[in-house]
Design an enzyme around this catalytic site. Structure first.
Site, PDB file in Angstrom:
ATOM      1  CE  LYS A 168      10.566  48.518  20.170  1.00 45.60           C
ATOM      2  NZ  LYS A 168      11.706  49.635  19.232  1.00 45.60           N
ATOM      3  NE  ARG A 177      13.419  46.771  11.601  1.00 45.44           N
ATOM      4  CZ  ARG A 177      14.450  46.454  12.124  1.00 45.44           C
ATOM      5  NH1 ARG A 177      15.689  46.284  11.584  1.00 45.44           N
ATOM      6  NH2 ARG A 177      14.599  46.599  13.395  1.00 45.44           N
TER       7      ARG A 177
HETATM    8  P1  ADP Z   1      15.092  48.074  19.948  1.00 38.97           P
HETATM    9  O1  ADP Z   1      14.583  46.784  20.806  1.00 38.97           O
HETATM   10  O2  ADP Z   1      13.996  49.245  20.424  1.00 38.97           O
HETATM   11  O3  ADP Z   1      14.703  47.746  18.558  1.00 38.97           O
HETATM   12  P2  ADP Z   1      17.624  47.456  21.019  1.00 38.97           P
HETATM   13  O4  ADP Z   1      17.368  47.587  22.510  1.00 38.97           O
HETATM   14  O5  ADP Z   1      17.969  46.242  20.562  1.00 38.97           O
HETATM   15  O6  ADP Z   1      16.550  48.424  20.441  1.00 38.97           O
HETATM   16  O7  ADP Z   1      18.974  48.543  20.746  1.00 38.97           O
HETATM   17  C1  ADP Z   1      19.225  48.730  19.479  1.00 38.97           C
HETATM   18  C2  ADP Z   1      20.842  48.622  19.423  1.00 38.97           C
HETATM   19  O8  ADP Z   1      21.352  50.024  20.142  1.00 38.97           O
HETATM   20  C3  ADP Z   1      21.576  47.728  20.384  1.00 38.97           C
HETATM   21  O9  ADP Z   1      22.942  47.413  19.570  1.00 38.97           O
HETATM   22  C4  ADP Z   1      21.920  48.325  21.633  1.00 38.97           C
HETATM   23  O10 ADP Z   1      23.032  47.754  22.384  1.00 38.97           O
HETATM   24  C5  ADP Z   1      21.988  49.782  21.379  1.00 38.97           C
HETATM   25  N1  ADP Z   1      21.622  50.714  22.425  1.00 38.97           N
HETATM   26  C6  ADP Z   1      20.417  50.591  23.173  1.00 38.97           C
HETATM   27  N2  ADP Z   1      20.320  51.577  23.911  1.00 38.97           N
HETATM   28  C7  ADP Z   1      21.274  52.333  23.738  1.00 38.97           C
HETATM   29  C8  ADP Z   1      21.560  53.538  24.216  1.00 38.97           C
HETATM   30  N3  ADP Z   1      20.798  54.306  25.138  1.00 38.97           N
HETATM   31  N4  ADP Z   1      22.778  54.211  23.670  1.00 38.97           N
HETATM   32  C9  ADP Z   1      23.614  53.675  22.867  1.00 38.97           C
HETATM   33  N5  ADP Z   1      23.077  52.585  22.310  1.00 38.97           N
HETATM   34  C10 ADP Z   1      22.134  51.860  22.803  1.00 38.97           C
HETATM   35  P1  AMP Z   2      11.466  43.991  16.534  1.00 38.96           P
HETATM   36  O1  AMP Z   2      12.276  42.681  17.002  1.00 38.96           O
HETATM   37  O2  AMP Z   2      10.402  44.497  17.688  1.00 38.96           O
HETATM   38  O3  AMP Z   2      12.514  44.890  15.681  1.00 38.96           O
HETATM   39  O4  AMP Z   2      10.550  43.440  15.292  1.00 38.96           O
HETATM   40  C1  AMP Z   2      11.192  42.869  14.149  1.00 38.96           C
HETATM   41  C2  AMP Z   2      10.041  42.776  12.874  1.00 38.96           C
HETATM   42  O5  AMP Z   2       9.021  41.783  13.138  1.00 38.96           O
HETATM   43  C3  AMP Z   2       9.260  43.983  12.687  1.00 38.96           C
HETATM   44  O6  AMP Z   2       9.866  44.991  11.594  1.00 38.96           O
HETATM   45  C4  AMP Z   2       8.236  43.293  12.001  1.00 38.96           C
HETATM   46  O7  AMP Z   2       8.318  42.762  10.687  1.00 38.96           O
HETATM   47  C5  AMP Z   2       7.939  42.116  12.942  1.00 38.96           C
HETATM   48  N1  AMP Z   2       6.947  42.666  14.247  1.00 38.96           N
HETATM   49  C6  AMP Z   2       7.312  42.395  15.393  1.00 38.96           C
HETATM   50  N2  AMP Z   2       6.203  42.855  16.139  1.00 38.96           N
HETATM   51  C7  AMP Z   2       5.283  43.192  15.236  1.00 38.96           C
HETATM   52  C8  AMP Z   2       3.925  43.681  15.639  1.00 38.96           C
HETATM   53  N3  AMP Z   2       3.380  43.977  16.944  1.00 38.96           N
HETATM   54  N4  AMP Z   2       3.121  43.848  14.390  1.00 38.96           N
HETATM   55  C9  AMP Z   2       3.676  43.613  13.212  1.00 38.96           C
HETATM   56  N5  AMP Z   2       4.933  43.053  13.019  1.00 38.96           N
HETATM   57  C10 AMP Z   2       5.886  43.015  14.180  1.00 38.96           C
END
Ligand code: ADP
Ligand code: AMP
Length: 214
Positions: free
Chosen positions: A13, A171
């Site tokens: 995301k 998570r």
């Molecule tokens: P989210 O915000 O959904 O938790 P991130 O965008 O931070 O996820 O991505 C999680 C990890 O996976 C990061 O280290 C990112 O560089 C990697 N990543 C994101 N998209 C892809 C993809 N399409 N293929 C491989 N690795 C990815």
């Molecule tokens: P993220 O950066 O989206 O992976 O979120 C990291 C952590 O922040 C999550 O595991 C939750 O503990 C908290 N968090 C982020 N967004 C929310 C939300 N909309 N509602 C509740 N907790 C959240």
């Protein structure tokens, strides 16, 4: 454009948000980023949020909903916004709908990034974030040119405290129990766009932009 990014932890995301907000010139609103900023600054909100985040639990809706509502009232959201990591519960989704209604607005798209559970732990555990500019990398899938150093600003790359195997697994379970029902909720509203998040990063970006430009 008013849109939401939906998907399990590690789906991509935050990575895709960067491309989307550049393409559509809208603000990126990540509740996770807002909580982490508050933790770094040692605010009261940060202290409360940290208790939940460190365990991989959701921060309570009472804290999260107000924060987002206030953010959406800021001037830059007049041209639209991309929410990342919010809503995460049906209660948050209802609160968002009410808030937008009271502003005479509604959502255009919910971008649902789909990645199988087996791939998510490796993605999250290998994630590294620049401590200065917040740029995201992956130790295998999206490496910086020089190990441990940000390509953008030269900052040090760190692992998020909640990106350990055990916390990521928590998570993912929390996502399945509390957030996955939102897929149905937004499918019924006819605004969901399903994206295969298992392709390489650049291809996922292309697929998302193509869907949003349709
Ligand atoms: P989210 O915000 O959904 O938790 P991130 O965008 O931070 O996820 O991505 C999680 C990890 O996976 C990061 O280290 C990112 O560089 C990697 N990543 C994101 N998209 C892809 C993809 N399409 N293929 C491989 N690795 C990815
Ligand atoms: P993220 O950066 O989206 O992976 O979120 C990291 C952590 O922040 C999550 O595991 C939750 O503990 C908290 N968090 C982020 N967004 C929310 C939300 N909309 N509602 C509740 N907790 C959240």
């Amino acid at each position: 454009m008013r849109a939401i990014l939906l998907g399990p932890p590690g789906a991509g995301k935050g990575t895709q948000a960067e491309t989307i907000v550049n393409e559509f010139s809208i603000p990126h609103i990540s509740t996770g980023d807002i909580f982490r900023k508050n933790i770094k600054e040692g605010t009261a909100l940060g202290k409360k949020a940290m208790e939940y985040m460190d365990q991989g639990k959701l921060v309570p809706d009472e804290l999260t909903v107000e924060l987002v509502k206030n953010r959406l009232l800021e001037d830059d959201c007049k041209k639209g916004f991309l929410l990342d990591g919010f809503p995460r519960t049906l209660n948050q989704a209802d609160a968002l709908e009410d808030a937008l209604k009271s502003m005479g607005q509604s959502l255009d798209y919910v971008i649902n990034i789909r990645v199988r559970k087996e791939l998510l732990v490796e993605r999250a555990v290998g994630r590294r974030i620049c401590k200065d500019c917040g740029q995201t990398y992956h130790m295998s899938f999206n490496k910086p040119s020089k190990e441990g150093v940000c390509d953008n600003c030269g900052g040090e790359l760190l692992q998020r405290k909640d990106d350990t195997k055990e916390t990521v697994e928590n998570r993912i379970n929390v996502y399945q129990e509390q957030t996955e029902p939102l897929i149905d909720y937004y499918t019924k509203k006819g605004i969901i766009v399903n994206i295969d998040g298992e392709k390489p990063i650049a291809q996922v970006s292309k697929d998302i932009i193509a869907e949003l430009r349709k």
